[in-house]
Enzyme design. Sequence first.
Site, PDB file in Angstrom:
ATOM      1  N   THR A  13      -6.290   2.149   9.286  1.00  0.00           N
ATOM      2  CA  THR A  13      -5.408   3.007  10.294  1.00  0.00           C
ATOM      3  C   THR A  13      -5.755   4.093  10.123  1.00  0.00           C
ATOM      4  OG1 THR A  13      -3.564   2.726   7.572  1.00  0.00           O
ATOM      5  CG2 THR A  13      -3.502   5.744   9.062  1.00  0.00           C
TER       6      THR A  13
ATOM      7  N   ASP B 182      -6.030  -4.538   0.233  1.00  0.00           N
ATOM      8  CA  ASP B 182      -7.409  -4.797   1.723  1.00  0.00           C
ATOM      9  C   ASP B 182      -7.021  -6.270   1.517  1.00  0.00           C
ATOM     10  OD1 ASP B 182      -6.967  -2.590   1.856  1.00  0.00           O
ATOM     11  OD2 ASP B 182      -8.239  -1.092   0.293  1.00  0.00           O
TER      12      ASP B 182
ATOM     13  N   ILE C 226      -0.742  -1.858   7.573  1.00  0.00           N
ATOM     14  CA  ILE C 226      -2.208  -1.500   8.789  1.00  0.00           C
ATOM     15  C   ILE C 226      -3.059  -1.697   8.167  1.00  0.00           C
ATOM     16  CG2 ILE C 226      -2.504  -0.120  10.742  1.00  0.00           C
ATOM     17  CD1 ILE C 226      -0.435   0.767  11.201  1.00  0.00           C
ATOM     18  N   ASP C 227      -4.003  -2.406   8.175  1.00  0.00           N
ATOM     19  CA  ASP C 227      -5.835  -2.457   7.521  1.00  0.00           C
ATOM     20  C   ASP C 227      -6.010  -1.357   8.377  1.00  0.00           C
ATOM     21  OD1 ASP C 227      -7.562  -2.475   5.204  1.00  0.00           O
ATOM     22  OD2 ASP C 227      -8.171  -4.033   5.911  1.00  0.00           O
TER      23      ASP C 227
ATOM     24  N   GLU D 252       0.794  -1.175  -0.003  1.00  0.00           N
ATOM     25  CA  GLU D 252       0.058  -0.276  -0.217  1.00  0.00           C
ATOM     26  C   GLU D 252       1.205   1.417   0.202  1.00  0.00           C
ATOM     27  OE1 GLU D 252      -3.113   0.322   2.910  1.00  0.00           O
ATOM     28  OE2 GLU D 252      -4.073   2.215   2.348  1.00  0.00           O
TER      29      GLU D 252
ATOM     30  N   ASP E 216      -0.423  -5.192   3.104  1.00  0.00           N
ATOM     31  CA  ASP E 216      -0.927  -4.013   2.950  1.00  0.00           C
ATOM     32  C   ASP E 216      -0.749  -3.827   4.774  1.00  0.00           C
ATOM     33  OD1 ASP E 216      -2.312  -1.896   4.423  1.00  0.00           O
ATOM     34  OD2 ASP E 216      -4.453  -2.542   4.046  1.00  0.00           O
TER      35      ASP E 216
HETATM   36  C1  LIP Z   1      -8.868   1.024   4.756  1.00  0.00           C
HETATM   37  C2  LIP Z   1     -10.098  -0.155   4.924  1.00  0.00           C
HETATM   38  C3  LIP Z   1     -10.954   0.158   5.636  1.00  0.00           C
HETATM   39  C4  LIP Z   1     -11.825   1.167   4.026  1.00  0.00           C
HETATM   40  C5  LIP Z   1     -10.477   2.571   3.763  1.00  0.00           C
HETATM   41  C6  LIP Z   1      -9.411   1.811   3.644  1.00  0.00           C
HETATM   42  P1  LIP Z   1      -6.198   1.214   5.127  1.00  0.00           P
HETATM   43  O1  LIP Z   1      -7.634   0.421   4.884  1.00  0.00           O
HETATM   44  O2  LIP Z   1      -9.625  -1.691   5.402  1.00  0.00           O
HETATM   45  O3  LIP Z   1     -11.828  -0.643   5.444  1.00  0.00           O
HETATM   46  O4  LIP Z   1     -12.963   0.987   4.771  1.00  0.00           O
HETATM   47  O5  LIP Z   1     -11.580   2.446   2.489  1.00  0.00           O
HETATM   48  O6  LIP Z   1      -8.996   1.240   2.432  1.00  0.00           O
HETATM   49  O7  LIP Z   1      -6.408   2.420   4.027  1.00  0.00           O
HETATM   50  O8  LIP Z   1      -6.145   1.463   6.445  1.00  0.00           O
HETATM   51  O9  LIP Z   1      -5.244   0.822   4.982  1.00  0.00           O
END
Ligand code: LIP
Length: 277
Positions: A95, A220, A92-93, A70, A90
């Site tokens: 964030t 993601d 941190i999924d 990412e 990813d």
């Molecule tokens: C996030 C996702 C979340 C989604 C956000 C974003 P990040 O990933 O996991 O569910 O709503 O749009 O994509 O940016 O925290 O890695």
Amino acid sequence: MTDPWQECMDHCVEIAKQAGKVIREALQGDIAVMHKSSQVDLVTETDQRVERLIISSIKAKFPTHSFIAEESVAAGAPSILTDDPTWIIDPIDGTTNFVHGFPFVSVSIGFTVKKEIEFGVVYSCIEDKMYTAHKGKGAFCNGLPIKVSGQEDLSCCLVLTEVAFKKDQQHLDSMMANLRSVLTIPVHGIRSPGSAAINMCLVASGAADAYYHLGIHCWDMAGGTAVLTEAGGVIVDISGGPFDLMSRRLIAASSAAVAERLASHIVDFHVGRDDAH
Ligand code: LIP
């Protein structure tokens, strides 16, 4: 026959654990927030540090492998899936959850060979839940087998999705129309935990029955795709057609019947592709 990718998977679990520890420690201090594409697209120094940690560790062991990650893509790296063994990361999924201390934050790593998912690891690091799945070998949470609920009736489902304002009125209108359409089926409820990878694992473990999302990214979805399918779940495109990891759209469900019916209630809108440039 020995599995050529088992060593990669073992390494993946170890590095996800280390990454999770770094994230938990970072939560104890101040978190400086930066913005990417918009005011609500957040990134922190921890996202970038954890991604560097994961990639350098994998590169040292598997120097010929490719990466789609990412924060590297945000910095201009290509996001093209090839036949090479590829780590889709990813760091941190969730964030936004991390920034707020909302406890659904994961490290998500999927591994593809010839564009097919071979294994996936999702570490929900605040809950300390390590979800793992290797093609043909089942899905696990902290080493214990998990499976989907098997629910076939959409009106009895707990449905997950994500809601975010992307500064685009049409996107917002379509998202709200979809919420209304699904709520009025009616379903038992809609939840929005804030980490796509964890959402997929919640469906995989039977805590929710379906998840839909337009505007998601391959990093993601990659780890969770392995977990969901190995737990007996079904992944399709938002239209109900075949799932495409680079398409930025998915329905993940406990059964084909739920996936199909959910698809018929969701209005499509343009989100582009991860490999469009
Ligand atoms: C996030 C996702 C979340 C989604 C956000 C974003 P990040 O990933 O996991 O569910 O709503 O749009 O994509 O940016 O925290 O890695």
